[in-house]
Design a protein around this motif. Sequence first.
Motif, short mmCIF file in Angstrom:
data_model
loop_
_atom_site.label_atom_id
_atom_site.label_comp_id
_atom_site.label_asym_id
_atom_site.label_seq_id
_atom_site.Cartn_x
_atom_site.Cartn_y
_atom_site.Cartn_z
N PHE A 12 -56.41 41.22 31.96
CA PHE A 12 -55.02 40.97 31.55
C PHE A 12 -54.41 42.22 30.94
N THR A 15 -53.81 44.93 33.65
CA THR A 15 -52.68 44.55 34.50
C THR A 15 -51.37 44.73 33.76
N PHE A 16 -51.34 44.37 32.49
CA PHE A 16 -50.12 44.53 31.69
C PHE A 16 -49.71 46.00 31.61
N SER A 20 -46.34 47.69 33.14
CA SER A 20 -45.40 48.40 32.27
C SER A 20 -45.07 49.78 32.83
N MET A 286 -40.66 42.57 32.03
CA MET A 286 -41.97 42.53 31.39
C MET A 286 -42.30 41.13 30.88
N THR A 290 -45.43 39.02 32.11
CA THR A 290 -46.41 38.50 31.14
C THR A 290 -46.62 37.00 31.34
N ILE A 293 -48.80 36.53 34.38
CA ILE A 293 -50.20 36.90 34.11
C ILE A 293 -50.89 35.84 33.27
#
Length: 314
Positions: A12, A15-16, A20, A286, A290, A293
Amino acid sequence: MLRHLARRAAGFAVTFLLISVLVFCMMEIVPGDPASAMLGTSATPETLAALRAQMGLDAPAVVRYLRWLGGLASGNLGISYTYGVPVGSLILERLAVTLPLTGLAVLLAIGIALPLGVTAASRPGGVADGAATLYAQAGIAVPNFWIGLLLIMTVALGLGLLPAGGFPGWGDPVAALRALLLPALALAIPQSAVLTRVTRASVVEVMNEDFVRTARAKGASVSRALWRHAVPNALVPVITMLGLQISFLIGGAVLVENVFTLPGMGRLAWQALAQRDLIVIQNVVMVFATVVIVVNLGVDLLYTVVDPRLRRRA
């Protein structure tokens, strides 16, 4: 299980960070300058330079990215170029509409798709199977914003059963839910069509497995074999598709919220794009990323609840 959760949490985080970087780079290559858009063509170079410095746009791209990433971590998302208020407060205000809208759409999609898909799979080739197939084909073919317009003309304007648009706020929960029902249905119908096909195919496949035939040979009725043995074992593909559909629901909310004039995240993104409020756009994207995800992480964990084999493997 704890190791499995730790691996998923690490994935996670990676991937974040990748998302970004991608979002920031996309905002960097968008043509135009927010300072010029705010001041207009008559602004002097000195005024533009002062405003760019005030907005932090004069710093190198790497510095601006690190500042933005630090703001994401601390909850300080910056100040909107257009509204002049913190972006975080704007997003929280709009999430109070979009999250209930999406949740209601998911519940409606499940409530429509599971009974249709299971009923169609119980008698392949029958009348119910044909009706479910026709519904699935029609639902996939028609876009959600067009369904929204049809619902406004028939249910809202024609029959007067529900409001045609707007949102009264959560001071009156009943009025708020009535305002969200039509847009949630417009979002849910195309997704329920896809989910109906997946549910039918998965249940039909499981009904042909040896353990279901064994249950039938031991005297279990068709209904018991279907709901007690086939449906629970057919849920993994359905849950997978449901997790994937969250991103489509969020994307569809951009159009549906504008059709029904709902003050949600989709309408905020649309307005920010029209006004070139790039700081709002990148933070909204974003937040959407999120949510997707986190939902997919929850789907992975739900697999282990539905299927004990996956829990032992994890």
